[in-house]
Write an enzyme that holds these catalytic residues in place. Structure first.
Site, mmCIF file in Angstrom:
data_model
loop_
_atom_site.group_PDB
_atom_site.id
_atom_site.type_symbol
_atom_site.label_atom_id
_atom_site.label_comp_id
_atom_site.label_asym_id
_atom_site.label_seq_id
_atom_site.Cartn_x
_atom_site.Cartn_y
_atom_site.Cartn_z
ATOM 1 C CG ASP A 58 -2.192 -0.842 0.944
ATOM 2 O OD1 ASP A 58 -2.177 -1.601 -0.036
ATOM 3 O OD2 ASP A 58 -3.162 -0.725 1.716
ATOM 4 C CG ASN A 100 -7.602 -4.096 -2.503
ATOM 5 O OD1 ASN A 100 -8.496 -3.273 -2.665
ATOM 6 N ND2 ASN A 100 -7.796 -5.250 -1.903
ATOM 7 C CG ASP A 332 -8.919 -2.060 9.856
ATOM 8 O OD1 ASP A 332 -10.039 -2.301 9.357
ATOM 9 O OD2 ASP A 332 -8.091 -1.293 9.334
ATOM 10 C CD GLU A 360 -8.107 -4.134 3.073
ATOM 11 O OE1 GLU A 360 -9.187 -4.072 3.701
ATOM 12 O OE2 GLU A 360 -7.106 -3.450 3.362
ATOM 13 C CG HIS A 404 -3.828 -6.731 5.022
ATOM 14 N ND1 HIS A 404 -3.395 -5.782 5.904
ATOM 15 C CD2 HIS A 404 -5.032 -6.289 4.588
ATOM 16 C CE1 HIS A 404 -4.287 -4.799 5.982
ATOM 17 N NE2 HIS A 404 -5.282 -5.086 5.186
ATOM 18 N NE ARG A 405 -6.300 -4.600 9.110
ATOM 19 C CZ ARG A 405 -5.065 -4.276 9.505
ATOM 20 N NH1 ARG A 405 -4.346 -5.154 10.200
ATOM 21 N NH2 ARG A 405 -4.542 -3.110 9.224
ATOM 22 C CE LYS A 460 -5.137 -3.654 1.365
ATOM 23 N NZ LYS A 460 -4.925 -2.304 1.170
#
Ligand code: DC
Length: 704
Positions: A58, A100, A332, A360, A404-405, A460
């Protein structure tokens, strides 16, 4: 590595059972702060030196965009310097690809729409397919109401976008923006409007209840650092006074990422049973909203001590305590709570998380689907999720949806051996007197492996997440998988071993390199290769290190020197000395580290790792091997004689097969692979097929 395998490596990562965590983690820089600081530096007058910036997908797209727009970008040691545009476009036409990265798309769209309107220009902003599904209509409406010309190039309300000017901007009327879909729309306006507030004040009014307020606090705090003071009336009205102008603060430090901290806080709460886990880079005074994850983790039982710029986390209550929590303030990090819920004493309910659906991926749907694979009881609604721990854990292959999470969250399931619900079809492993929560566990403890698909999506925000996790995680040595490739000289063991390691995300031990390095060290020290005692002493102290694909001996890069024919020949002699083999044994065993190892050499499966999960014996005819070596030498400009090479190979084979210690032979349970007529890729695929057949997951990307 072939291009094909580079593109594919690794498609999945299998996590063996993790039993504990300890040590220190240094957090990467905050994504939210990094991308805001980059853009503000790019828009400001002057040069900004940014310290501890996150290096990730990112931030890379943001830096590339700033470069394209004409900002000077230089790196100095660990910091990056941006010379800003001082609010004046130097490039009036550009196409920007923003991957993204929502934190790049929204504010850049706003800033470039205003700059094009006032100074003329045409900018096209696009991203990956998922970015084109993430709504941006409310921001577009707000900018259009101001007079900007914005075209949605695919469907209304979604990127890709074209921003054009000049156009006439309206003065006076407040700009209205919805606050209940994504706080990034308000952030984008707050960051862009100072570009047109030199003469007139600008007012933003938020419609609807503003979500994720802590992110707006980050934005306001950073605007202050860049010289713009926003007047705020509640969370409804924001005024940028006339004569607002961005000025570089000179130097600026980026805090560690509080959302990234959540995975380690959770790991500490689940598995730091002896000493606390230390997490550096975020603590008291962090400006990131996700730092309040600490309160939620404490409510679930984590024992957390806060310092100025660090946290110490250990297990408190066990099992964790189920909670019901409104997570609007930590959207998040709240995903991590859903993972902690797997280890809780009841059902955890996370509410007010509708924004998960436009991140995402649709994170509520994704989380529900993946948690169910472990056996968790999950209920999802438009804006909530409920998670009850599995009564019986199941091995699961976790889809990560390019999020990613999702990938980082999935890793927390690898502690399932510590959970209350016994795995259903468990691999059982021994625990050598591990203590958890003050109780000694049974000698054997069931567990299930966890497969994370497309693990590279962590790039990311946290590219080396998994290696950081493995550096603090403890596992039983016996459960760390080893795959061995034995076979005669020049059969292609090294190439195969290296490719397999890349495809599986495992470490690679090229044991031949250890013998070669010993030989090289002996040569340089003037030690006779037959002087067993002295060569063994050298081997015991060998200052050999591997860095990526380079071999470093005492800090010197000896990768090429090790491949020299003379060194190879000497290596064959020293490898026949029992004391040398013994001296190198410990070093070889030390390569067995999380998440797994591919080891190649003469005796990897037969002697060094007799308990390897998969043993391959790789052969090729002497004629084929001689031909390969001949080609290799010729390509390096070294003249060679094919039949002499073949004679030499056969002599080495005989020596390796007939030596009294660790003679070359196929371990009885080994899979034989004759690669005389196979390409490297075909050999790799064959071994991966054998490997897959032994796992509870299937071959690769399909769910379990
Ligand atoms: O695979 P290679 O050519 O790099 O190995 C160098 C020498 O070391 C070779 O003669 C075989 C020996 N060797 C060994 O005896 N045992 C190993 N595990 C690896 C290599």
């Amino acid at each position: 590595m072939s291009d094909a395998s580079r593109a594919m490596a690794p498609a999945f990562l299998d996590l063996p059972p993790l039993l504990g965590v300890s040590g220190t983690v240094r957090l990467p820089g905050s994504k939210s702060i990094s991308n805001r600081v980059l853009l503000l530096a790019g828009l400001s007058a002057g040069r900004t030196r940014i310290h501890d910036l996150l290096d990730s997908d990112d931030t890379r797209v943001m830096i590339d965009a700033l470069r394209t727009l004409g900002c000077a970008v230089e790196t100095h040691g660990g910091s990056i310097c941006i010379t800003g545009l001082a609010g004046r476009l130097s490039v009036h036409e550009a196409q920007l690809f923003l991957g993204n990265a929502g934190t790049a798309m929204r504010p850049l769209a706003a800033a470039l729409a205003l700059l094009a309107a006032t100074q003329g220009g045409c900018f096209e902003l696009s991203g990956v397919a998922r970015m084109h599904e993430r709504p941006i209509g409310d921001l577009i409406d707000a900018l259009r109401s101001l007079g900007c010309s914005i075209t949605c190039l695919s469907q209304p309300g979604y990127p890709p976008l074209r921003l054009e000017g000049p156009t006439q901007l309206r003065q006076g009327t407040p700009i209205c923006v919805r606050g209940d879909v994504s706080s990034q729309f308000l952030t984008a306006l707050l960051m862009a409007l100072p570009l047109v507030a030199a003469e007139h004040e600008r007012v933003i009014e938020v419609e609807g209840e503003l979500i994720s307020k802590p992110y707006i606090e980050i934005t306001l705090a950073l605007l202050e650092r860049f010289g713009v003071h926003v007047r705020r009336e509640g969370w409804q009205r924001f005024t940028l006074p006339a004569s607002s102008v961005y000025r570089s603060p000179g130097d600026i430090h980026v805090e560690g990422d509080a959302s990234s901290a959540s995975y380690f806080i959770a790991a500490g709460a689940i598995a730091a049973t002896e000493a606390p886990l230390r997490i550096e880079g975020a603590g008291i005074g962090s400006i990131q909203g996700d730092i309040r994850f600490i309160e939620a983790a404490r409510a679930m039982g984590a024992d957390i001590v806060e310092e100025a710029n660090a946290l110490q986390v250990r297990r408190g209550a066990w099992p964790l305590k189920a909670i019901t929590l409104d997570c609007n303030h930590i959207p998040d990090a709240a995903m991590t709570l859903a993972m902690m819920a797997l280890y809780a004493d009841g059902t955890t309910r996370l509410t007010n998380i509708a924004s998960w659906r436009v991140k995402e991926t649709d994170r509520i749907a994704a989380m529900a689907a993946e948690l169910r694979k472990f056996g968790a009881r999950v209920v999802e609604g438009a804006d909530f999720i409920e998670v009850g721990p599995p009564t019986h854990w199941r091995a699961a292959s976790i889809h990560t949806y390019d999020d990613h999470r999702m990938a980082m969250c999935a890793s927390l399931a690898a502690f399932n051996a510590l959970a209350a619900g016994a795995p259903e079809s468990a691999g059982v492993f021994a625990l050598d007197d591990q203590r958890t929560g003050g109780t000694v566990l049974d000698a054997k403890r069931p567990s299930v492996p966890v497969r994370v698909l497309d693990p590279r999506c962590v790039g990311k925000t946290f590219p080396d997440y998994f290696s950081v996790l493995f550096s603090i995680a403890r596992a039983d040595r016996d459960t760390i998988p080893v795959l061995t490739v034995d076979g005669p000289t020049a059969s292609g063991k090294g190439t195969l071993g290296n490719e397999l390691a890349l495809r599986l995300g495992y470490h690679h031990l090229d044991s031949g390199a250890l013998y070669r390095a010993t030989a090289l060290a002996a040569l340089r020290a003037g030690i006779d290769a037959n002087d067993e005692r002295r060569v063994a002493a050298l081997a015991r102290q060998l200052p050999l290190r591997f860095d990526q694909l380079r071999a470093l001996l005492g800090g010197e890069d000896v990768t090429d020197a090790l491949r020299a024919e003379a060194v190879g020949s000497l290596a064959s002699q020293v490898a026949a000395l029992p004391a040398v083999r013994k001296a190198l044994l410990e070093l070889q065993l030390s390569f067995r580290r999380l998440p797994g190892l591919v080891a190649d050499g003469r005796d990897m499966g037969s002697v060094v790792f007799p308990d390897a999960a998969l043993k391959v014996f790789l052969t090729a005819s002497a004629a084929t091997r001689a031909e390969r070596r001949h080609k290799q030498l010729i390509s390096k400009g070294i003249s060679a004689n094919l039949s002499a090479l073949r004679d030499d190979l056969e002599a080495r084979d005989a020596r390796d097969q007939n030596r009294s210690i660790a003679p070359l032979k196929a371990p009885s349970e080994a899979k034989l692979l004759d690669n005389s007529a196979l390409s490297i890729d075909a050999s790799v695929e064959q071994v991966l097929d054998w490997w897959a057949a032994m796992q509870p997951f299937g071959r690769g990307s399909e769910p379990y």
